[in-house]
Design a protein around this motif. Structure first.
Motif, PDB file in Angstrom:
ATOM      1  N   UNK A 108       4.474   7.892  -3.423  1.00  8.77           N
ATOM      2  CA  UNK A 108       3.676   8.636  -4.389  1.00  8.77           C
ATOM      3  C   UNK A 108       3.570  10.108  -4.006  1.00  8.77           C
ATOM      4  N   UNK A 109       3.240  10.358  -2.743  1.00 12.21           N
ATOM      5  CA  UNK A 109       3.156  11.740  -2.277  1.00 12.21           C
ATOM      6  C   UNK A 109       4.509  12.420  -2.406  1.00 12.21           C
ATOM      7  N   UNK A 110       5.570  11.717  -2.022  1.00 12.98           N
ATOM      8  CA  UNK A 110       6.905  12.292  -2.012  1.00 12.98           C
ATOM      9  C   UNK A 110       7.323  12.771  -3.397  1.00 12.98           C
ATOM     10  N   UNK A 111       7.102  11.946  -4.404  1.00 10.13           N
ATOM     11  CA  UNK A 111       7.505  12.323  -5.761  1.00 10.13           C
ATOM     12  C   UNK A 111       6.514  13.290  -6.394  1.00 10.13           C
ATOM     13  N   UNK A 112       5.276  13.287  -5.890  1.00  7.92           N
ATOM     14  CA  UNK A 112       4.278  14.207  -6.422  1.00  7.92           C
ATOM     15  C   UNK A 112       4.503  15.632  -5.946  1.00  7.92           C
ATOM     16  N   UNK A 113       5.166  15.784  -4.783  1.00  7.20           N
ATOM     17  CA  UNK A 113       5.370  17.128  -4.220  1.00  7.20           C
ATOM     18  C   UNK A 113       6.802  17.611  -4.403  1.00  7.20           C
ATOM     19  N   UNK A 114       7.572  16.961  -5.273  1.00  4.34           N
ATOM     20  CA  UNK A 114       8.942  17.379  -5.584  1.00  4.34           C
ATOM     21  C   UNK A 114       9.918  17.091  -4.445  1.00  4.34           C
ATOM     22  N   UNK A 115       9.545  16.171  -3.536  1.00  7.17           N
ATOM     23  CA  UNK A 115      10.429  15.876  -2.404  1.00  7.17           C
ATOM     24  C   UNK A 115      11.357  14.701  -2.698  1.00  7.17           C
ATOM     25  N   UNK A 116      10.790  13.600  -3.206  1.00  5.09           N
ATOM     26  CA  UNK A 116      11.570  12.394  -3.523  1.00  5.09           C
ATOM     27  C   UNK A 116      12.202  11.765  -2.288  1.00  5.09           C
ATOM     28  N   UNK A 117      11.532  11.894  -1.153  1.00  2.00           N
ATOM     29  CA  UNK A 117      11.934  11.175   0.046  1.00  2.00           C
ATOM     30  C   UNK A 117      11.775   9.684  -0.237  1.00  2.00           C
ATOM     31  N   UNK A 118      12.824   8.908   0.001  1.00  3.64           N
ATOM     32  CA  UNK A 118      12.799   7.492  -0.380  1.00  3.64           C
ATOM     33  C   UNK A 118      12.909   6.593   0.846  1.00  3.64           C
ATOM     34  N   UNK A 119      11.823   5.927   1.180  1.00  4.78           N
ATOM     35  CA  UNK A 119      11.831   4.935   2.245  1.00  4.78           C
ATOM     36  C   UNK A 119      11.990   3.539   1.644  1.00  4.78           C
ATOM     37  N   UNK A 120      12.740   3.465   0.570  1.00  9.33           N
ATOM     38  CA  UNK A 120      13.015   2.221  -0.144  1.00  9.33           C
ATOM     39  C   UNK A 120      14.349   2.377  -0.851  1.00  9.33           C
ATOM     40  N   UNK A 121      14.901   1.287  -1.366  1.00 11.61           N
ATOM     41  CA  UNK A 121      16.099   1.334  -2.186  1.00 11.61           C
ATOM     42  C   UNK A 121      15.695   1.125  -3.638  1.00 11.61           C
ATOM     43  N   UNK A 122      16.185   1.992  -4.520  1.00 16.04           N
ATOM     44  CA  UNK A 122      15.739   1.968  -5.911  1.00 16.04           C
ATOM     45  C   UNK A 122      15.927   0.642  -6.616  1.00 16.04           C
ATOM     46  N   UNK A 123      17.020  -0.078  -6.308  1.00 15.15           N
ATOM     47  CA  UNK A 123      17.306  -1.334  -7.002  1.00 15.15           C
ATOM     48  C   UNK A 123      16.262  -2.413  -6.699  1.00 15.15           C
ATOM     49  N   UNK A 124      15.744  -2.428  -5.471  1.00 19.65           N
ATOM     50  CA  UNK A 124      14.827  -3.490  -5.060  1.00 19.65           C
ATOM     51  C   UNK A 124      13.410  -2.993  -4.809  1.00 19.65           C
ATOM     52  N   UNK A 125      13.231  -1.688  -4.645  1.00 17.24           N
ATOM     53  CA  UNK A 125      11.916  -1.158  -4.286  1.00 17.24           C
ATOM     54  C   UNK A 125      11.058  -0.773  -5.463  1.00 17.24           C
ATOM     55  N   UNK A 126      11.645  -0.712  -6.668  1.00 18.94           N
ATOM     56  CA  UNK A 126      10.905  -0.316  -7.859  1.00 18.94           C
ATOM     57  C   UNK A 126      11.261  -1.228  -9.025  1.00 18.94           C
ATOM     58  N   UNK A 127      10.434  -1.200 -10.052  1.00 19.90           N
ATOM     59  CA  UNK A 127      10.733  -1.908 -11.294  1.00 19.90           C
ATOM     60  C   UNK A 127      11.075  -0.872 -12.364  1.00 19.90           C
ATOM     61  N   UNK A 128      11.540  -1.338 -13.525  1.00 18.87           N
ATOM     62  CA  UNK A 128      11.843  -0.390 -14.597  1.00 18.87           C
ATOM     63  C   UNK A 128      10.585   0.368 -15.022  1.00 18.87           C
ATOM     64  N   UNK A 129       9.433  -0.300 -14.962  1.00 14.62           N
ATOM     65  CA  UNK A 129       8.178   0.341 -15.348  1.00 14.62           C
ATOM     66  C   UNK A 129       7.859   1.504 -14.409  1.00 14.62           C
ATOM     67  N   UNK A 130       7.926   1.264 -13.101  1.00 18.17           N
ATOM     68  CA  UNK A 130       7.597   2.339 -12.163  1.00 18.17           C
ATOM     69  C   UNK A 130       8.704   3.389 -12.081  1.00 18.17           C
ATOM     70  N   UNK A 131       9.948   3.010 -12.345  1.00 15.15           N
ATOM     71  CA  UNK A 131      11.006   4.016 -12.423  1.00 15.15           C
ATOM     72  C   UNK A 131      10.697   5.028 -13.517  1.00 15.15           C
ATOM     73  N   UNK A 132      10.175   4.533 -14.650  1.00 22.32           N
ATOM     74  CA  UNK A 132       9.924   5.406 -15.796  1.00 22.32           C
ATOM     75  C   UNK A 132       8.564   6.093 -15.730  1.00 22.32           C
ATOM     76  N   UNK A 133       7.503   5.314 -15.431  1.00 23.26           N
ATOM     77  CA  UNK A 133       6.143   5.831 -15.569  1.00 23.26           C
ATOM     78  C   UNK A 133       5.520   6.296 -14.257  1.00 23.26           C
ATOM     79  N   UNK A 134       6.272   6.240 -13.188  1.00 23.98           N
ATOM     80  CA  UNK A 134       5.880   6.909 -11.945  1.00 23.98           C
ATOM     81  C   UNK A 134       6.968   7.914 -11.575  1.00 23.98           C
ATOM     82  N   UNK A 135       8.180   7.413 -11.329  1.00 24.17           N
ATOM     83  CA  UNK A 135       9.248   8.268 -10.820  1.00 24.17           C
ATOM     84  C   UNK A 135       9.666   9.339 -11.830  1.00 24.17           C
TER      85      UNK A 135
END
Length: 568
Positions: A108-135
């Protein structure tokens, strides 16, 4: 000419050619002048009415910052709630589970500060909902926040004497509706035509050439990738980012995505010139940034296309260059260009693994982020350069025995103190974090390790991996040397703290400097006024930036990237 080199030259030329008219358009948007997107006015009025905002209300710099910080706090809470509960929410056809609180905090902090540091893999770490309405949502908000902050500073600089710097909400909404959204639609259309997936189906099962089956993730990738690039965000929809064949399938998509990273940061420099009616100043700043960028591109292209000397010593051909960690469909030259483009900005997306680039390439990638002023993130990149302009003006004034002035305003002790704090914060958080993790690696590795350990490459390269992680966090970049097992409480928490400090303290300081200078009495230019739009002052600013970076980071590079280079 080598076709790979030709591709690099073409991309750079396109960036510059498109950035100039785009900068002129951006200046019109922020000035409120008639422009191509005026048909969005009813939509903007509806947004203001729904939110209870008066876009014509002027704000002083303190009110401006209060609005900026309140917005970010609200969306941080929104993101935390969705990420820790995503496993039970809709649009989750693959059944991905929730993130842990510490991972959600970091994400949350990472994407909020324009960093997008990812300590997860997008395919398994997020859902379509959070990809769209968070990321995706955050990628628009955070990019627009940086652009709005720069717009406020430009308004303050343009006024002779004023106590207000514009309306944060006005600049924020216009950044989204008139700049980021239309450009994202254009890039998204190109990506869809080239085969980037856009849908809501779950994983598909496909037969392989070996006669087995493989599951392939899909989803609304084409909606997210454009703003990831244009907003200098960089978070990959897929785990391996733009090296993934569905995120970046062809050389055309590679060119479009690489172009998208730098076109707005370049355009914002030209926008400054048009807004202030001081194009010569903008050309001077742009020239310094472009010079540094081209030097980095030259070094990395040479290093990657010439290959690894250890492999040469074994008598093995390296016609394609150093190809470890790179995609054959793109080539080493395109990866070298991208590695510099993504690190002179706060983008952080990758089309090859930085962990596998040559040591000197890794050094350039880190130095770009450690200097953090060559184009940078949309809006905030120029603001970082603005900090060093203030320092350079002050030093130059002392050297010639005159009161330092910038654009008709005296630069005094208060502004200089703020600029110094902002300039020194960056190396402080990077080196402190690296020192702490290095100490724990030797004395208490169990404190930071997750399952399977946390550092794959001890020695020179291992130090580079730890240094890169904190450098990327402090520069709001988000790329990484991926030999680091970073999804642990230690890395999630410490990187999160670095992210917060490195995003908001500089913005607060830079807006405060602009606000304080704007309130001062305007001093007309005279024969003794220090010219800040000349080659001489450009060289002076470059020297100040380079000296601060060299004094701060040369020792740690001597123990990491430089030592690894000489060990080959």
């Amino acid at each position: 000419m080598n076709t790979e080199i030709a591709g690099i030259v073409l991309q750079i030329v396109l960036m510059i050619v498109i950035a100039y008219p785009l900068g002129k358009y951006i200046a019109k948007v922020y000035k409120g002048e008639k422009n191509l997107m005026d048909f969005m006015t009813p939509v903007e009025k509806w947004i203001y009415k729904l939110s209870g905002i008066n876009p014509n209300e002027e704000m002083n710099w303190k009110q401006f910052l209060k609005a900026l910080l309140t917005l970010n706090l609200f969306w941080f809470i929104w993101g935390m709630v969705l990420l820790v509960s995503q496993g039970w929410l809709p649009l989750n056809p693959d059944g991905n589970g929730p993130q842990s609180p510490d991972q959600a905090f970091n994400t949350c902090i990472s994407f909020m500060v324009n960093c997008n540091l990812q300590h997860y893999s997008g395919e398994s770490g997020l859902t379509y909902l959070t990809q769209l309405f968070v990321i995706m949502l955050f990628q628009f908000i955070t990019a627009a926040t940086g652009m709005a902050a720069m717009a406020g500073i430009m308004k303050a600089m343009a006024a002779k004497t004023t106590k207000t710097i514009g309306n944060f909400w006005y600049f924020l909404v216009r950044s989204c509706t008139r700049i980021l959204l239309p450009l994202s639609l254009i890039v998204g259309f190109i990506l869809i035509t080239e085969g980037v997936p856009m849908g809501f189906d779950g994983k598909m099962t496909v037969p392989t050439l070996e006669g087995t089956e493989q599951t392939v993730s899909q989803g609304p990738a084409a909606a997210i990738i454009p703003i990831k690039q244009l907003g200098t965000n960089g978070g990959g929809y897929f785990g391996v980012n733009s090296s993934h064949p569905l995120e970046n399938p062809t050389y055309l998509t590679n060119m479009v995505e690489c172009w998208s990273i730098l076109v707005i940061p370049m355009a914002m420099i030209f926008a400054l010139g048009f807004y202030l009616k001081k194009r010569k100043l903008a050309f001077t700043i742009f020239g310094v940034m472009l010079f540094a960028y081209l030097v980095g591109v030259g070094i990395n292209t040479y290093q990657e296309m010439n290959g690894n000397p250890r492999i040469d010593a074994m008598g093995i051909s390296q016609n394609g260059g150093a190809m470890e960690g790179k995609e054959i469909r793109l080539g080493s030259g395109a990866t070298a260009l991208w590695s510099v483009t993504t690190t002179v900005t706060s983008n952080g997306s990758v089309n090859g693994m930085h962990d596998s680039t040559m040591p000197l390439s890794g050094m350039i990638e880190m130095l770009n982020m450690q200097i953090n002023t060559w184009f940078g993130g949309v809006g905030v990149g120029w603001m970082n350069y603005y900090t060093f302009i203030i320092i350079a003006v002050f030093i130059s004034g002392l050297m010639v025995g005159r009161t330092p002035e910038f654009l008709g305003k005296k630069v005094e002790a208060k502004e200089m103190k703020i600029a110094t704090i902002v300039a020194l914060l960056h190396p402080f958080v990077i080196l402190t974090g690296t020192a702490l993790s290095s100490y724990l690696f030797v004395h208490a590795p169990q404190f930071v390790a997750g399952e399977g350990g946390w550092l794959n490459n001890p020695g020179f390269h291992g130090l580079s991996e730890m240094l890169y992680e904190y450098t990327s966090s402090a520069a709001n970049n988000g790329s990484g040397f991926e030999g680091l097992g970073d999804n642990t409480f230690f890395w999630n928490f410490t990187c999160g703290i670095v992210l917060i400090l490195s995003r908001f303290i500089p913005i607060i300081g830079q807006v405060a400097i602009a606000g304080l200078l704007a309130e001062k009495k305007y001093i007309p230019e005279s024969a003794g006024t220090l010219k800040t739009d000349t080659l001489t002052f450009g060289v002076m600013t470059f020297a100040v930036i380079f000296i601060v970076a060299a004094l701060s980071f040369f020792p740690v590079h001597a123990l990491s990237t430089i030592a690894e280079h000489f060990s080959l």
